[in-house]
Design a protein around this motif. Structure first.
Motif, mmCIF file in Angstrom:
data_model
loop_
_atom_site.group_PDB
_atom_site.id
_atom_site.type_symbol
_atom_site.label_atom_id
_atom_site.label_comp_id
_atom_site.label_asym_id
_atom_site.label_seq_id
_atom_site.Cartn_x
_atom_site.Cartn_y
_atom_site.Cartn_z
ATOM 1 N N VAL A 76 -1.524 19.304 2.665
ATOM 2 C CA VAL A 76 -0.715 18.884 1.513
ATOM 3 C C VAL A 76 0.722 18.628 1.947
ATOM 4 C CG1 VAL A 76 0.258 19.662 -0.680
ATOM 5 C CG2 VAL A 76 -2.170 20.018 -0.202
ATOM 6 N N ALA A 77 1.260 19.508 2.810
ATOM 7 C CA ALA A 77 2.631 19.334 3.293
ATOM 8 C C ALA A 77 2.764 18.044 4.103
ATOM 9 C CB ALA A 77 3.047 20.543 4.125
ATOM 10 N N ARG A 78 1.780 17.781 4.972
ATOM 11 C CA ARG A 78 1.832 16.561 5.782
ATOM 12 C C ARG A 78 1.730 15.311 4.926
ATOM 13 N NH1 ARG A 78 -1.581 19.498 9.362
ATOM 14 N NH2 ARG A 78 -3.386 18.427 8.471
ATOM 15 N N ALA A 79 0.987 15.395 3.838
ATOM 16 C CA ALA A 79 0.744 14.223 2.998
ATOM 17 C C ALA A 79 1.875 13.938 2.018
ATOM 18 C CB ALA A 79 -0.566 14.393 2.233
ATOM 19 N N LYS A 80 2.885 14.804 1.945
ATOM 20 C CA LYS A 80 4.005 14.526 1.056
ATOM 21 C C LYS A 80 4.763 13.303 1.567
ATOM 22 C CE LYS A 80 4.846 19.200 -0.706
ATOM 23 N NZ LYS A 80 5.806 20.337 -0.765
ATOM 24 N N PRO A 81 5.205 12.430 0.672
ATOM 25 C CA PRO A 81 5.915 11.212 1.102
ATOM 26 C C PRO A 81 7.159 11.536 1.931
ATOM 27 C CG PRO A 81 5.317 11.071 -1.212
ATOM 28 C CD PRO A 81 5.055 12.486 -0.795
ATOM 29 N N LYS A 82 7.289 10.805 3.056
ATOM 30 C CA LYS A 82 8.455 10.954 3.924
ATOM 31 C C LYS A 82 9.052 9.576 4.164
ATOM 32 C CE LYS A 82 5.985 14.602 6.461
ATOM 33 N NZ LYS A 82 4.692 14.344 5.809
ATOM 34 N N ASP A 83 10.374 9.490 4.195
ATOM 35 C CA ASP A 83 11.033 8.221 4.487
ATOM 36 C C ASP A 83 10.944 7.918 5.976
ATOM 37 O OD1 ASP A 83 11.659 7.833 1.889
ATOM 38 O OD2 ASP A 83 13.811 8.211 2.078
ATOM 39 N N ILE A 84 10.301 6.805 6.323
ATOM 40 C CA ILE A 84 10.189 6.387 7.722
ATOM 41 C C ILE A 84 10.578 4.914 7.840
ATOM 42 C CG2 ILE A 84 8.629 6.017 9.666
ATOM 43 C CD1 ILE A 84 7.098 8.437 8.881
ATOM 44 N N VAL A 85 11.548 4.638 8.705
ATOM 45 C CA VAL A 85 11.970 3.265 8.954
ATOM 46 C C VAL A 85 10.990 2.634 9.934
ATOM 47 C CG1 VAL A 85 13.888 1.781 9.641
ATOM 48 C CG2 VAL A 85 14.346 4.087 8.787
ATOM 49 N N ASP A 86 10.473 1.477 9.600
ATOM 50 C CA ASP A 86 9.521 0.839 10.504
ATOM 51 C C ASP A 86 9.684 -0.675 10.494
ATOM 52 O OD1 ASP A 86 7.633 0.884 12.440
ATOM 53 O OD2 ASP A 86 5.921 1.128 11.107
ATOM 54 N N ARG B 219 0.821 -1.213 0.000
ATOM 55 C CA ARG B 219 0.000 0.000 0.000
ATOM 56 C C ARG B 219 0.855 1.263 0.000
ATOM 57 N NH1 ARG B 219 -1.484 -3.384 4.096
ATOM 58 N NH2 ARG B 219 -3.338 -4.672 3.731
ATOM 59 N N SER B 220 2.132 1.079 -0.137
ATOM 60 C CA SER B 220 3.070 2.198 -0.088
ATOM 61 C C SER B 220 4.261 1.887 -0.976
ATOM 62 C CB SER B 220 3.539 2.425 1.360
ATOM 63 O OG SER B 220 4.608 3.349 1.426
ATOM 64 N N ASP B 221 4.975 2.922 -1.385
ATOM 65 C CA ASP B 221 6.262 2.748 -2.041
ATOM 66 C C ASP B 221 7.335 2.612 -0.960
ATOM 67 O OD1 ASP B 221 5.180 2.943 -4.585
ATOM 68 O OD2 ASP B 221 5.341 5.137 -4.578
ATOM 69 N N PHE B 222 8.468 2.027 -1.338
ATOM 70 C CA PHE B 222 9.553 1.811 -0.396
ATOM 71 C C PHE B 222 10.864 2.259 -1.005
ATOM 72 C CE2 PHE B 222 6.284 -1.115 0.928
ATOM 73 C CZ PHE B 222 6.350 -1.089 2.323
ATOM 74 N N SER B 223 11.787 2.662 -0.135
ATOM 75 C CA SER B 223 13.158 2.932 -0.569
ATOM 76 C C SER B 223 13.926 1.629 -0.457
ATOM 77 C CB SER B 223 13.794 4.003 0.332
ATOM 78 O OG SER B 223 13.133 5.232 0.175
ATOM 79 N N GLY B 224 14.325 1.079 -1.569
ATOM 80 C CA GLY B 224 14.973 -0.222 -1.583
ATOM 81 C C GLY B 224 14.080 -1.251 -2.240
ATOM 82 N N ALA B 225 14.715 -2.272 -2.809
ATOM 83 C CA ALA B 225 13.968 -3.284 -3.560
ATOM 84 C C ALA B 225 13.561 -4.459 -2.708
ATOM 85 C CB ALA B 225 14.807 -3.785 -4.744
ATOM 86 N N ASN B 226 14.302 -4.722 -1.611
ATOM 87 C CA ASN B 226 14.058 -5.922 -0.822
ATOM 88 C C ASN B 226 14.009 -5.610 0.666
ATOM 89 O OD1 ASN B 226 14.160 -7.787 -3.078
ATOM 90 N ND2 ASN B 226 16.390 -7.477 -3.081
ATOM 91 N N TYR C 197 10.150 -11.351 10.162
ATOM 92 C CA TYR C 197 10.213 -9.938 10.523
ATOM 93 C C TYR C 197 11.500 -9.304 10.004
ATOM 94 C CZ TYR C 197 13.608 -11.174 14.143
ATOM 95 O OH TYR C 197 14.727 -11.620 14.800
ATOM 96 N N GLY C 198 11.411 -7.997 9.808
ATOM 97 C CA GLY C 198 12.552 -7.191 9.397
ATOM 98 C C GLY C 198 12.155 -5.734 9.490
ATOM 99 N N TYR C 199 12.843 -4.887 8.756
ATOM 100 C CA TYR C 199 12.406 -3.502 8.707
ATOM 101 C C TYR C 199 12.681 -2.943 7.334
ATOM 102 C CZ TYR C 199 17.279 -2.085 9.468
ATOM 103 O OH TYR C 199 18.629 -1.892 9.347
ATOM 104 N N ALA C 200 11.920 -1.897 7.001
ATOM 105 C CA ALA C 200 12.040 -1.292 5.682
ATOM 106 C C ALA C 200 11.760 0.199 5.788
ATOM 107 C CB ALA C 200 11.062 -1.944 4.709
ATOM 108 N N VAL C 201 12.173 0.936 4.768
ATOM 109 C CA VAL C 201 11.962 2.383 4.732
ATOM 110 C C VAL C 201 10.767 2.670 3.833
ATOM 111 C CG1 VAL C 201 12.973 4.636 4.241
ATOM 112 C CG2 VAL C 201 14.426 2.761 5.064
ATOM 113 N N ALA C 202 9.655 3.004 4.450
ATOM 114 C CA ALA C 202 8.428 3.273 3.702
ATOM 115 C C ALA C 202 8.362 4.742 3.298
ATOM 116 C CB ALA C 202 7.211 2.913 4.545
ATOM 117 N N ARG C 203 7.792 4.975 2.144
ATOM 118 C CA ARG C 203 7.507 6.352 1.713
ATOM 119 C C ARG C 203 6.128 6.709 2.243
ATOM 120 N NH1 ARG C 203 10.858 9.765 0.198
ATOM 121 N NH2 ARG C 203 9.759 10.511 -1.635
ATOM 122 N N TYR C 204 6.108 7.135 3.487
ATOM 123 C CA TYR C 204 4.854 7.318 4.216
ATOM 124 C C TYR C 204 4.193 8.649 3.872
ATOM 125 C CZ TYR C 204 1.747 8.273 8.170
ATOM 126 O OH TYR C 204 0.680 8.601 8.954
#
Length: 757
Positions: A729-739, A594-601, A647-654
């Protein structure tokens, strides 16, 4: 459980560099998706049987709905304005007369689910509320009645002044609750005379016990130890007149994480026996018989309490001491000696030295989530055994290793010596990411689930009196659409995992869940609650703030409809995956992105008794499927049923609340339509006023003036709505968040290997 209208220490041991990110990039990223956090309430509590107003503040609670509490005797309704509309972040709270005095939990329901908790106090004294900055001088001291409590906020670089009237010979106790109610304040409390000259001072968070020298007015001064202050430096100041021989209790306090392991099941006060001074010297040893239950105190300073008993060779006794777990700043230590001979021929031989209950798991080495959890379930108290090596007299000496200069009779302890009573106590907390790039986060993490998310909780056990069996973990009374699956604590081990999952389309709601563990001890099923621990404050990349965890009063679970998890990783089939011992098991995984991610895996590891040795493997963040392979010949799990997860973690474009943009656009459009209508009406009425007969002109001018004012206000509403849209609009801009990313639980059945024919 309750439905509402719409409105994660992870031990990964992997550097962010493995995701192809530099340390500088990682440091610029946020850690963990946004979560609602209630940070302050004013006041911080109230008197049982009263109704009063309260204001709240926090993070991600701008759309706060209902304020609720861990005890049903405390209720709240939104405060309404003159038009009957709710005032943001203000409520009217009612505390029932029979609500227990003590610390409860307050939290607020938001768009993102239930917030973190803040300590909320119920007392039996009259309550007052300070106006910050209005009592910062001797001349402006706030008058307090005896037997009252004042709720206050410390102003930075200031001193708060209070005054009270008392009679000669009267005993007055002044107690300041701060750290014990989630505050960041380290208070210094002073009682002074009417001219402000100091009489008694407390700098270590203790209580002032004051005998009034003469009838008159006295002053209380309060300030931070380093004169710090601000909205998070709140306190409750109690002034009480008490009897000369009265044992005065401190104001109620939150509990440290270590307190979860006290008391042992079934402990009562029926057989408790007080220590009898003098008993410092061997020649003054207090004679006892085993088993025993003794209460005493490390008082006066450097106190050593000595007890003498007879025991027989081969006997095994378990010794437990509670003091730190009772909230005291102590470090008990015990030495047991075997005694032979008498008088000048007496010889004492050390049998055992007992100190500290070790943490069940390795704790982070820097106090933050780095190489272990930022929670310590261990204690400076004692839980250990003594094995008697020969018949005869033995002596036990107990002391506080911190007690050399401490002279406080409230530093009490409880000493229990018993035959083995195997048992366990468990505590859990939200898993944190162990990032190795300098990040120092220790976040308070509510169980506020997005649709399609699985939230992992680490559960650890303190085992009593030799119990080493496995413990199954359970959770029930969950909101609709939420399930929980426990990854058991294996035999002889100290750690398990609880996985809490929200269905993709679970309705918004919350409940107070039951969290517990089950084990079989001596052929009987034993059930104990799992206590929940959380950080008092969210610490984000802060080198100057020490994390401060505590126990919660309950286990609130919520789910939101407003957002969904960035990705759900789930088995492609909803079934029990069967495999024969020694063979390989392939589990096809489905990815709902449901989101884009930074990184392929994403690199995934495995939760699960017997399966945690499974090698890490990569799964795609670009595609819709992957496969996990478990080699049972290497893992060697015993035949049986298992719950596992990856389990792991990824950088989501939140993107934060993208639907809020549409709402803000609609709001701006509506504001413009209303402004146009009001402007047109104002123009119309202005023209009517110009041509109105003399007799009607005053009324027409008045109507035109009123319409023009409304049109002008409407233009202000457009400006406000436009700012709200830009902010959305500013809040909704994609931000990199590690989760943290955790798959839904997977059921595996390992069948016994077939016997050779």
């Amino acid at each position: 459980m309750k439905a509402l209208r719409p409105q994660l220490s992870l031990v990964v041991g992997i550097c962010l560099i493995t995701l192809g990110l530099t340390a500088s990039t990682a440091n610029a990223q946020s850690v963990c998706l946004p979560a609602p956090r209630l940070l302050t309430t004013m006041p911080m509590g109230g008197q049982a049987g009263t109704t009063f107003e309260i204001k709240i503040a926090g993070e991600d609670i701008d759309d706060a709905e209902e304020l609720n509490f861990s005890h049903p005797g405390i209720t709240a309704e939104p405060k309404l304005d003159k038009n009957g509309l709710p005032i943001a972040n203000q409520y009217v709270v009612t505390i029932a007369k029979d609500c227990p005095v003590g610390v409860h939990e307050a939290r607020v329901m938001t768009r993102l689910g239930l917030s973190t908790s803040r300590a909320f106090n119920v007392g039996d004294l009259t309550e007052a509320v300070q106006t910050p900055g209005k009592n910062d001088s001797l001349e402006s001291a706030m008058q307090l009645d005896l037997n009252s409590i004042c709720n206050a906020i410390m102003t930075s670089r200031k001193i708060d002044y209070y005054s009270f009237e008392a009679k000669e010979g009267q005993r007055v106790v002044v107690d300041c609750a701060a750290k014990g109610i989630d505050s960041k304040l380290n208070p210094v409390v002073i009682i002074a005379n009417e001219r402000g000259m100091d009489l008694v001072v407390e700098r270590r968070g203790g209580m002032l016990d004051f005998k009034v020298p003469q009838t008159g007015k006295y002053v209380i001064k309060v300030h931070g130890l380093t004169y710090d202050g601000g909205p998070h430096h709140f306190y409750r100041l109690a002034v009480k007149a008490v009897q000369p021989d009265e044992l005065v209790k401190r104001l109620p306090s939150i509990q440290a994480v270590s307190a979860f392991s006290w008391p042992p099941a079934g402990l009562t006060d029926a057989n408790i026996r007080p220590e009898a001074e003098p008993n410092n010297k061997h020649t003054e040893a207090q004679k006892i018989t085993l088993p025993c239950d003794i209460t005493g105190s490390f008082y006066p300073a450097a106190d050593v309490d000595t007890f003498e008993f007879n025991a027989k060779k081969g006997e095994v006794w378990w010794v437990e001491v509670a003091s730190e777990r009772l909230g005291r700043p102590t470090d008990p230590s015990i030495v047991v000696q075997q005694v032979t001979g008498t008088g000048a021929d007496e010889k004492r031989t050390d049998l055992v030295e007992l100190k500290d209950i070790p943490s069940p798991v390795k704790v982070s080495s820097n106090g933050y989530s780095y190489d272990g959890p930022p929670y310590n379930a261990g204690s400076s108290d004692i839980l250990g055994k003594m094995v008697i090596k020969q018949d005869g007299v033995h002596r036990l000496q107990i002391r506080d290793l911190f007690g050399g200069t401490r002279n406080d009779p409230k530093n009490i302890y409880r000493l229990v010596i018993r035959k083995a009573a195997p048992d366990f106590a468990i505590v859990g907390w939200a898993l944190h990411m162990n990032l190795r790039n300098g990040d120092r986060n220790a976040l308070s993490k509510p169980i506020a689930l997005r649709g399609g998310a699985t939230m992992p909780f680490e559960v650890v056990v303190v085992r009593r009196d030799g119990f080493d069996g496995e413990i199954e973990l359970f959770m029930d009374n969950l909101p609709e659409g939420v399930t929980a699956s426990g990854v058991r604590i294996p035999k002889g081990k100290s750690r398990g995992i609880m996985l809490i999952t929200a269905e993709e389309n679970a309705p918004q709601g919350y409940s107070s869940a039951n969290f517990y563990g089950k084990a079989t001890i001596d052929g009987k099923e034993v059930t104990h609650p799992c206590y929940l621990a959380s950080m008092q404050w969210p610490v984000k990349n802060a080198w100057s703030e020490i994390p401060s965890p505590r126990l919660m009063a309950d286990v609130p679970v919520s789910v939101t409809e407003s957002e969904q998890a960035p990705i759900t990783i789930t088995p492609a089939e909803d079934k029990v995956f069967e495999v024969t011992a020694g063979e390989k098991l392939s589990i096809p995984l489905k990815h709902i992105r449901r989101s884009d991610f930074s990184g392929a895996n994403i690199t995934l590891k495995t939760f699960g008794d017997g399966f945690e040795g499974n090698p890490a493997f990569d799964a795609t963040l670009k595609g819709d499927s992957s496969e996990a392979v478990l080699d049972l010949a290497k893992l060697k799990p015993a035949p049986g049923e298992y719950n596992i997860a990856f389990y792991g973690y990824a950088v989501a474009r939140y993107r934060e609340n993208p639907t809020g943009v549409a709402l803000a656009e609609a709001g701006l459009k509506q504001a413009k339509l209303e402004a146009e209508a009001l402007s047109a009406n104002a123009d119309k009425l202005a023209k009517i006023a110009e041509s109105a007969p003399d007799a009607e002109r005053p009324g027409a001018n008045s109507a035109a003036k009123e319409a023009a004012a409304k049109a002008k206000a409407a233009q202000s509403d457009i400006t406000k709505a436009d700012k709200q849209l830009k902010a959305a609009v500013a809040r909704a801009k994609p931000k990199d968040i590690v989760d943290i990313i955790v798959s839904t639980p997977i059921r595996v059945r390992v069948n016994p290997a077939k016997k050779a024919q």
